[in-house]
Design a protein around this motif. Structure first.
Motif, PDB file in Angstrom:
ATOM      1  N   ALA A 113     -19.931  23.916 -11.746  1.00 63.38           N
ATOM      2  CA  ALA A 113     -19.210  25.075 -11.228  1.00 63.38           C
ATOM      3  C   ALA A 113     -18.546  24.775  -9.885  1.00 63.38           C
ATOM      4  O   ALA A 113     -17.488  25.325  -9.572  1.00 63.38           O
ATOM      5  N   SER A 114     -19.151  23.893  -9.108  1.00 62.92           N
ATOM      6  CA  SER A 114     -18.615  23.596  -7.768  1.00 62.92           C
ATOM      7  C   SER A 114     -17.203  23.039  -7.817  1.00 62.92           C
ATOM      8  O   SER A 114     -16.415  23.261  -6.886  1.00 62.92           O
ATOM      9  N   LEU A 115     -16.853  22.346  -8.886  1.00 65.98           N
ATOM     10  CA  LEU A 115     -15.497  21.798  -8.985  1.00 65.98           C
ATOM     11  C   LEU A 115     -14.469  22.920  -9.137  1.00 65.98           C
ATOM     12  O   LEU A 115     -13.398  22.887  -8.525  1.00 65.98           O
ATOM     13  N   GLY A 116     -14.792  23.932  -9.936  1.00 58.90           N
ATOM     14  CA  GLY A 116     -13.913  25.093 -10.079  1.00 58.90           C
ATOM     15  C   GLY A 116     -13.834  25.900  -8.799  1.00 58.90           C
ATOM     16  O   GLY A 116     -12.765  26.385  -8.426  1.00 58.90           O
ATOM     17  N   VAL A 117     -14.975  26.053  -8.117  1.00 58.62           N
ATOM     18  CA  VAL A 117     -15.000  26.765  -6.837  1.00 58.62           C
ATOM     19  C   VAL A 117     -14.094  26.039  -5.844  1.00 58.62           C
ATOM     20  O   VAL A 117     -13.260  26.650  -5.175  1.00 58.62           O
TER      21      VAL A 117
END
Length: 170
Positions: A113-117
């Motif tokens: 998820a951190s990549l999308g964030v």
């Protein structure tokens, strides 16, 4: 320096990581995404984290699926995705960082998820001061807390993040 850590958490693991990051930074305010500010004026460092669902940030459907797995209320009703879409004007070049919680498997299998964030933060005109980070959780939904050593790693990441931002501000 005003530091805000916004987290989304289903079962509490991501909240625990957010609080450990705050311990490392020292002086950060930790906010559930349900109560996150829409106005980031005066924030000098924004850290955003959430759980990885279906290879990325949660969506209403994945949160609903997560809610059906356990018999207790979810900690966050809103997702980081929706909050980032609703946030007001962001100070140009705002220092930011992104993290997620996910299973300890190859990222190609789990996503992060951190990549999308991080991508959404960049689109808002923010400046990532460190690469996106993942912290690992257990597999049992009823007790999906951080794996051994992850909270220490989150504190260390927070300390490194705080030091990096303070160097650029001074």
């Amino acid at each position: 320096m005003r530091i805000v850590i916004v987290f989304e958490s289903m079962y509490g693991a991501t909240e625990q990581v957010a609080r450990a990051v705050a311990d490392g930074i020292d002086g950060a305010e930790v906010v559930n995404v349900d109560h996150a500010p829409a106005d980031l004026t005066g924030v000098e460092l924004l850290v955003v984290g959430g759980p990885t669902h279906a290879h990325g940030m949660s969506r209403a459907a994945t949160r609903e699926s997560a809610a059906q797995r356990v018999e207790r209320p979810m900690l966050s009703r809103t997702g980081v995705r929706e909050w980032l879409d609703s946030v007001g004007p962001v100070p140009r070049g705002l220092a930011t960082a992104a993290f997620d919680t996910r299973l300890e498997k190859a990222r190609v299998l789990t996503g992060a998820a951190s990549l999308g964030v991080a991508k959404r933060l960049r689109r808002l005109g923010c400046r990532l001061v460190v690469p996106a980070e993942s912290f690992f959780v257990g597999t049992d939904p009823a007790d999906a807390g951080p794996k051994a050593g992850e909270l220490d790693r989150a504190r260390a990441w927070g300390a490194a993040l705080g030091a990096a931002v303070r160097r650029t501000v001074s």
